[in-house]
Design an enzyme around this catalytic site. Sequence first.
Site, short mmCIF file in Angstrom:
data_model
loop_
_atom_site.label_atom_id
_atom_site.label_comp_id
_atom_site.label_asym_id
_atom_site.label_seq_id
_atom_site.Cartn_x
_atom_site.Cartn_y
_atom_site.Cartn_z
N GLU A 196 0.83 -1.21 0.00
CA GLU A 196 0.00 0.00 0.00
C GLU A 196 0.87 1.27 0.00
OE1 GLU A 196 -4.12 -1.43 2.05
OE2 GLU A 196 -2.51 -0.87 3.44
N GLU A 272 -6.73 -7.32 -1.43
CA GLU A 272 -7.45 -7.28 -0.16
C GLU A 272 -8.91 -6.93 -0.45
OE1 GLU A 272 -5.74 -4.78 2.81
OE2 GLU A 272 -3.75 -5.72 2.70
#
Length: 653
Positions: A196, A272
């Site tokens: 991320e 995710e």
Amino acid sequence: MYNILTFHFVLAFASCADLPTLYEYYTGDGVTSGLSVDQPYFTLNGKNITIYSGAMHYFRIPPQHWRDRLRKLRAAGLNTVETYIPWNLHEPRNGSFDFGSGGSDMEMFLDLEGYLTAAQEEDLLVIVRPGPYICAEWEWGGYPSWLLRDENVKIRTAEATYMEYVERYFNTLLPILAKYQFTNGGPIVAVQVENEYGYSPEIDKEYLQQLYDIVKNNDIVELLVTSDGASSGTSGTLPGLLFQTVNFGGDAATVFGILEGLQPGKPLMGMEFYPGWLDHWTDVHHTVTDNDFKNNYEDVLSYPASVNLYMFHGGTNWGFLNGASIESSDDNSEFEPCTTSYDYDAPLTEAGDYTSKYDIIKELVAQYNPVQTLTPEPPALVERQAYPDLPIDGQLSFNDIVSKTTSIPSTMILSMEQLPINDNSGQSYGYSVYRQEGLNITADSTLTITGHIRDTVMILIDGVLISNPLSSSDDLNNFGYWRLDNSTITLTTSDLTEVTLDIVIENWGRANGGLFYHQLKGLMDDNHVYLNDQELTYWLIYPLEFKKSFNNELSGWNSVEDGDLPKGPGLYRATLTLSDDITDTFIDMSEWNKGLVIVNGFVLGKYAFIGPQQTLYLPGPFLQPGNNEIIIFEHFKPASAVKFSKDTIFNTP
């Protein structure tokens, strides 16, 4: 009718038994290639594959239950398991590594090779996400706290000292992963580079390039990926070198539409996809309805896209290892610690039970997966019970506890991480006690601590608690907690002479996301402590780490009379005596206030009556025949017994 039904059952069973295993299907003719993204769909070893994955972190699951959880994942029809790899566990001290035999308190969870082997033997492929930053609602996003000792280290950048540490760690970790790559006969089909990174406030593409080079130089040949929110664009990746995936909880059409624009002609994958969510202390326990989950998950599968469920099984933030959030301020004022339970409202509960979401996954994957392979029957549930209530049979006062540690004299404030202990790696977890001896304190004197506490504080005079106990979540706005700037407390209404003042600071978890870069705990350089107008400067600092070696050597327990349980921080012992009927259980902490639980020397986790979590998961493998010592470090007010529950309890008082 009976004979017809029986005939169809036998045919179905025979048909199922004739199916190949996942590895037979993809490797039966030998292995020539790994996971490919050279077309608008995934192929593995030249055969089409849709990745149906679930996240399960080996370090959050009792290793004795790894195979149970992995088999349950495979039985749902998923073909891949995903896991992060936490740097802070595998290099707990600067230069000292632990991959299952390094002697750290978390040693039993760290046999990474054992987990990868078990996953393959349970017929699963593996995606690994080694960071170096993992987020994961894990303590400091997986970074080891000793990095904080060097002010020059600038994490998540190409700064030279930081990269030296990263390269040393990766040069130790990545050769392990290389052995288990798919094209080397192992289960790993993809490796994530960073995590991320598009959310980072400072994007450093040279940093990503250096990470990429380190990974390639360690013979990692499988697919290299990144994952970010769709809104991050390509800021967190290296287009052309790293395959981009997305993280999201719904609206698959919009998310994948953006990804198609960023990466045309490539497969689509959600790294995710959230079937639930995490809890912070004082939250209402987060849940996602079955209907919402089913609709959102089916939107992904029908798009069509590959997907990793984060989390499929959340597990537990053992010991001191929960993370926290700090969204928009780096002064700790917006600190939100995560609970010990990482249940996540996931398809498998913290203790490994099936939920209705599990059935939804099993149904939808069977419907959408065009590749039929042999899957096991869902394993029976791991047995649990509520053991009988246990009386408190021993106690140690706060002064008793401190007397068993060694002080560090200092003419200035030192943070937890700056303490010269643990081979000069500092203190990572637990409590730091800042002591002043021989003080004369006049009536109505005040103590002031400037700045924001990191994270909670108790004030004692001669071992007696002066600050107020935690009585409700509203107290987090008052003295003793991080939200206040410049905390002040009145110490006494009468003159005191030659007394000892203790300031007990708790690390309630370093933040894993947001503005999480400045994570020193205890008293920091910008904290000043004043007695009235006089700054206190000479300290005796006691690190209370509650390591196994310390916990197992505790002695001199005082007897407990009925009702003789004083207020204030102390240790309280109970003994659970078992024969051979040992199962998983939960310890019910709803009658206690705040603190931590230690079982047979291992810090199980933290509790706080403010909820939502009221129980602590205690796996049966952590217990033994004979006597089991349960020790509770209570901050404020102990209960009279240790109680158990067969099931988890969530509520917010």
